[in-house]
Write an enzyme that holds these catalytic residues in place. Structure first.
Site, PDB file in Angstrom:
ATOM      1  CG  ASN A  82      68.138  44.263  41.116  1.00  0.00           C
ATOM      2  OD1 ASN A  82      67.557  43.807  42.093  1.00  0.00           O
ATOM      3  ND2 ASN A  82      67.551  44.361  39.926  1.00  0.00           N
ATOM      4  CB  ALA A  83      71.128  41.751  36.753  1.00  0.00           C
ATOM      5  CB  ALA A 142      63.479  22.132  48.198  1.00  0.00           C
ATOM      6  CD  GLN A 144      64.668  29.403  44.232  1.00  0.00           C
ATOM      7  OE1 GLN A 144      64.957  29.831  45.345  1.00  0.00           O
ATOM      8  NE2 GLN A 144      64.080  30.163  43.319  1.00  0.00           N
ATOM      9  CE1 TYR A 147      67.640  33.925  42.523  1.00  0.00           C
ATOM     10  CE2 TYR A 147      67.235  33.218  44.783  1.00  0.00           C
ATOM     11  CZ  TYR A 147      67.227  34.207  43.817  1.00  0.00           C
ATOM     12  OH  TYR A 147      66.810  35.473  44.148  1.00  0.00           O
TER      13      TYR A 147
END
Length: 242
Positions: A82-83, A142, A144, A147
């Site tokens: 999850n981190a 956008a 990211q 991520y």
């Protein structure tokens, strides 16, 4: 004897809800964290769940931390990756460091955590691995690129590893939350939330961490033993087109 579940980023936000839900479901839970010691102590005092500090971006630290958990609590049967972190920036302004930090934690962290538990799960012919990805790993976002790339990589990792673990009794699944009512989301400017984010969600509300936690408990259970390599969207109806 209760099965042992290890949750990374397990003392705050979605991770805290997952840790609590797994404990309520009868697991012996270990919650990993990498940040605030005082917050981790408060979490342990509140819940009785033991916390362990290391960075999932560091393979050796992960291996040592997992060894400690197993020595103290027993073999890990459930791993919840999850981190995660964000280092948001439009791509033309994104630095190599911002890219690297997110990839190291949000993608390489899955390898660093899963690799040390994999052989033991294979030997015991049992394991449940749940990876917390993101709807932005499916649709992109956008600002990211780092991520979104990491979370998309999590999904490829999930599907590939599920094929390797299937005959060894190990299931590997992913959950893709949308906007969840964590401290991070609640800190977003109210105007942005009300005018830019909430209108994109058909039910006109974000999910709560506990709702994601219930999905994890199911995927970790015996009832989900025939589910592997799957991606479960949890965006409250948002992004139907994905």
């Amino acid at each position: 004897m209760a099965k042992v579940a290890l949750v990374t980023g397990g003392s705050r936000g979605i991770g805290a809800a997952i840790s609590k839900a797994l404990k309520e479901a009868g697991y012996t839970v270990a919650a990993n964290y990498a940040g605030n010691d005082d917050a981790a102590r408060a979490f342990t005092e509140e819940t009785g769940i033991k916390t362990y500090k290391w960075s999932v971006a560091d393979y050796d630290a992960c291996a040592a931390g997992i060894k400690q958990v197993e020595e103290e609590l027993g073999p890990i049967a459930v791993l919840v990756n999850n981190a995660g972190i964000t280092r948001d920036a439009m791509f033309h302004k994104m630095t190599p460091q911002q890219w690297k930090e997110v990839i190291d934690t949000n993608l390489t962290g899955l390898f660093n955590m899963t690799h040390p538990v994999w052989s033991g799960m294979r030997d015991r012919k049992y394991g449940r691995i749940v990876n917390i990805s993101s709807i932005n790993g499916q649709k992109g976002q956008a600002g990211q690129a780092n991520y979104s790339a990491a979370k998309a990589g999590d999904l490829g990792f999930t599907k590939a590893l599920a094929q390797e673990g299937a005959r060894a009794g190990i299931t590997v699944n992913a959950i893709c939350p949308g906007y969840i009512g964590t401290e991070m989301v609640r800190a977003i400017d109210e105007k942005v939330l009300n005018e830019g984010i909430i209108p994109q969600i058909p039910v006109a509300a974000w999910a709560e961490p506990e709702e994601i936690a219930r999905c994890v408990v199911f995927l970790a259970s015996e009832d989900a033993g025939f589910i592997t390599g799957s991606t479960h969207q949890a965006p409250n109806g948002g992004q139907f087109f994905v």
